[in-house]
Design an enzyme around this catalytic site. Structure first.
Site, PDB file in Angstrom:
ATOM      1  N   ASP A 180       0.823  -1.197   0.000  1.00 26.75           N
ATOM      2  CA  ASP A 180       0.000   0.000   0.000  1.00 26.75           C
ATOM      3  C   ASP A 180       0.870   1.265   0.000  1.00 26.75           C
ATOM      4  O   ASP A 180       1.543   1.547   0.989  1.00 26.75           O
ATOM      5  CB  ASP A 180      -0.863  -0.036   1.270  1.00 26.75           C
ATOM      6  CG  ASP A 180      -1.847   1.116   1.336  1.00 26.75           C
ATOM      7  OD1 ASP A 180      -2.051   1.794   0.312  1.00 26.75           O
ATOM      8  OD2 ASP A 180      -2.408   1.345   2.423  1.00 26.75           O
ATOM      9  N   ASP A 376      -1.830   6.172  -6.276  1.00 25.13           N
ATOM     10  CA  ASP A 376      -2.110   5.224  -5.199  1.00 25.13           C
ATOM     11  C   ASP A 376      -2.154   3.793  -5.733  1.00 25.13           C
ATOM     12  O   ASP A 376      -2.784   3.524  -6.750  1.00 25.13           O
ATOM     13  CB  ASP A 376      -3.449   5.593  -4.538  1.00 25.13           C
ATOM     14  CG  ASP A 376      -3.754   4.741  -3.317  1.00 25.13           C
ATOM     15  OD1 ASP A 376      -2.801   4.319  -2.634  1.00 25.13           O
ATOM     16  OD2 ASP A 376      -4.943   4.496  -3.051  1.00 25.13           O
TER      17      ASP A 376
END
Ligand SMILES: *[C@@H]1O[C@H](CO)[C@@H](O)[C@H](O)[C@H]1NC(C)=O
Length: 499
Positions: A180, A376
């Site tokens: 992440d 992201d």
């Protein structure tokens, strides 16, 4: 024609694909040839968007250069996932897209909170004593945690993400974790799971079985690097809450982390003894943000703060990777400045424009610059400012209408959908994202649309709802690109055809 076509897209081999698309168009008797301004196409095999049933032949991933540590990246819910047989039912599209919206909402809240914190920093603040936030005691009853841990329903962070397998402890045991770029602290579920652990595929990490494990003490400066920390019995506690109500709480610890064949000694991570949320059957999460506790920053001494990843075109693909070190960067990456004025963690870049079918959309640049744009790894669908999305959707709709495609109803956050029943190959208008400094991303044909079913295939972009919130470049649009992050050079780069 060649010059006009290739100059209006990012990559040089665009023209070859264009020829292929033109040939198909000609075969179907379309009057409008690809290559005329505003009508560039890519060819999509519609079946490739639907979930694959078996894993492609495993492939050795060779690092692109020297001094890099490469791990294989696979889709968490795809047939190649090490977690695949641990899943009952994979999440539905409705669940994936709802979770994606939860994540996007959480990112917006975090960005807003950071912005107000940065504003307040003008006035000096007295550092207070280290407090124990409610709910951070791993050994206490969970009732005190209610204010800290808002409950929400639905699957969360674990959906729609990519996983890697790393080693932890001495001797090293293997753990498959979500990675992440939108958070910093790495954590795994730990024995003895004093309060709660969700079900995972790998055995739990057991600190007692690792000769190199150590608790971080409260007086250690590393404890201050945490966003949320506490102290019990002299040991530093960490807590991470994700926007969807998922959380992990436990001891902040050090141990040897093994990525590919590299051992990172004294790596700081969370040993989670109270974890819940929907992390799939993963063992935890690898944090790759820009904050102090992330692997990116902790291993900067070794890798220079550089890493790259590539998400394969197919959910059954085996060519994806996560690579650390200066050798991680593909030579053909086109870079854009990493914008660092918005606080830690997120990777902000300057998106400046969008092209559809080779045609630059007329969108004032302030529409993009007001809220900025984050790259992201965990958001599935790219979010654009309202005005930018409206322009994209309208031009794409016109391009699809000109190609004779039939519209289909909207689905969840996706409102520009098509019925591809009976169609095996589709020529789509190209979609390109243009960034500050000339970097450009021709979205791969695998990343333009998101298939709910063959009868409902939707443009894989959505509006963020206004022109003030932060846009997010999601992982669907990053497919097949080597996405290169370099904290030393302060750049983010995109290299086509990396996997
Ligand atoms: C770490 O702290 C926990 C909780 O106090 C304790 O049970 C454990 O033995 C400690 N581990 C080490 C290696 O000190």
């Amino acid at each position: 024609m060649a010059a006009a076509a290739s100059s209006s897209r990012c990559r040089s081999h665009g023209f070859l694909r264009l020829l292929a698309a033109a040939a198909v168009l000609a075969a179907f008797g379309f009057a409008r040839a690809a290559g005329s301004s505003g009508d560039e196409s890519v060819l999509l095999n519609v079946q490739s968007l639907l979930p694959g049933r078996s894993c492609a032949t495993p492939q050795e991933n060779k690092p692109s250069g020297a001094r890099s540590a490469r791990m294989q990246v696979v889709h968490q819910h795809g047939p190649c996932s090490p977690l695949a047989d641990a899943h009952g039912k994979p999440p539905s599209h409705a669940e994936i897209l709802a979770a994606d919206q939860n994540r996007v909402d959480a990112i917006q809240r975090r960005v807003a909170a950071t912005a107000s914190k940065l504003k307040k920093r003008a006035a000096p603040v007295q550092p207070g004593p280290k407090k124990n936030p409610a709910g951070i005691q791993p050994g206490h009853s969970s009732s005190s945690s209610a204010p800290l841990l808002p409950v929400s329903s639905g699957r969360a962070l674990g959906t729609g993400n990519y996983v890697v397998t790393l080693g932890l402890g001495t001797p090293a045991s293997k753990y498959t974790v979500v990675f992440d770029t939108g958070s910093d602290t790495t954590w795994v579920q730990c024995r003895p799971c004093v309060v709660k652990c969700y079900k995972q595929k790998d055995p739990l990490f057991d600190p007692a079985k690792s000769s190199t494990y150590a608790n971080v003490s409260c007086s250690d400066s590393a404890c201050d690097d945490l966003d949320e920390s506490g102290c019990t019995g002299g040991h530093c506690l960490y807590a991470v809450q994700y926007g969807d109500g998922s959380y992990t709480v436990g001891f902040f610890a050090r141990d040897t982390l093994t990525i590919a064949h590299d051992a990172i000694k004294g790596f700081q991570f969370g040993c989670g003894e109270k974890n819940d949320g929907l992390f799939g059957k993963t063992a935890g999460l690898l944090g790759l943000g820009r904050g102090k506790t992330s692997l990116t920053v902790q291993a900067q001494y070794r890798y220079g703060g550089a890493f790259a990843y590539c998400f394969p075109a197919l959910s059954s693909g085996t060519t994806g990777y996560l690579d650390f070190g200066p050798g991680a960067s593909p030579a053909n990456a086109r870079v854009t400045p990493m914008l660092t004025d918005n606080g830690p963690t997120f990777y902000f870049v300057g998106l400046t424009g969008i092209r559809v079918g080779g045609k630059q959309l007329s969108i004032p640049e302030t529409v993009f610059s007001t809220g900025g744009t984050i790259v992201d790894s965990g958001t599935v669908i790219t979010r654009l400012p309202k005005t930018a999305y409206a322009a994209l959707s309208s031009e794409f709709t016109a391009g699809m209408a000109a190609r004779g495609f039939k519209k289909a109803p909207a689905y969840s956050i996706l409102d520009t959908c098509y019925d591809f029943t009976g169609i095996s190959e589709a020529t789509l208008p190209t979609v390109s994202l243009v960034f500050k400094g000339g970097a450009c991303l021709d979205v791969d044909e695998s990343g333009i649309l998101y298939a709910i079913s063959q009868a409902q295939v939707c443009l894989a972009f959505a509006s963020i709802g206004d022109d003030e919130s932060t846009g997010i470049l999601g992982n669907t649009q990053q497919k097949t690109y080597g996405v290169v992050y370099d904290l030393g050079k302060k750049t983010v780069g995109f290299a086509p055809g990396a996997c």
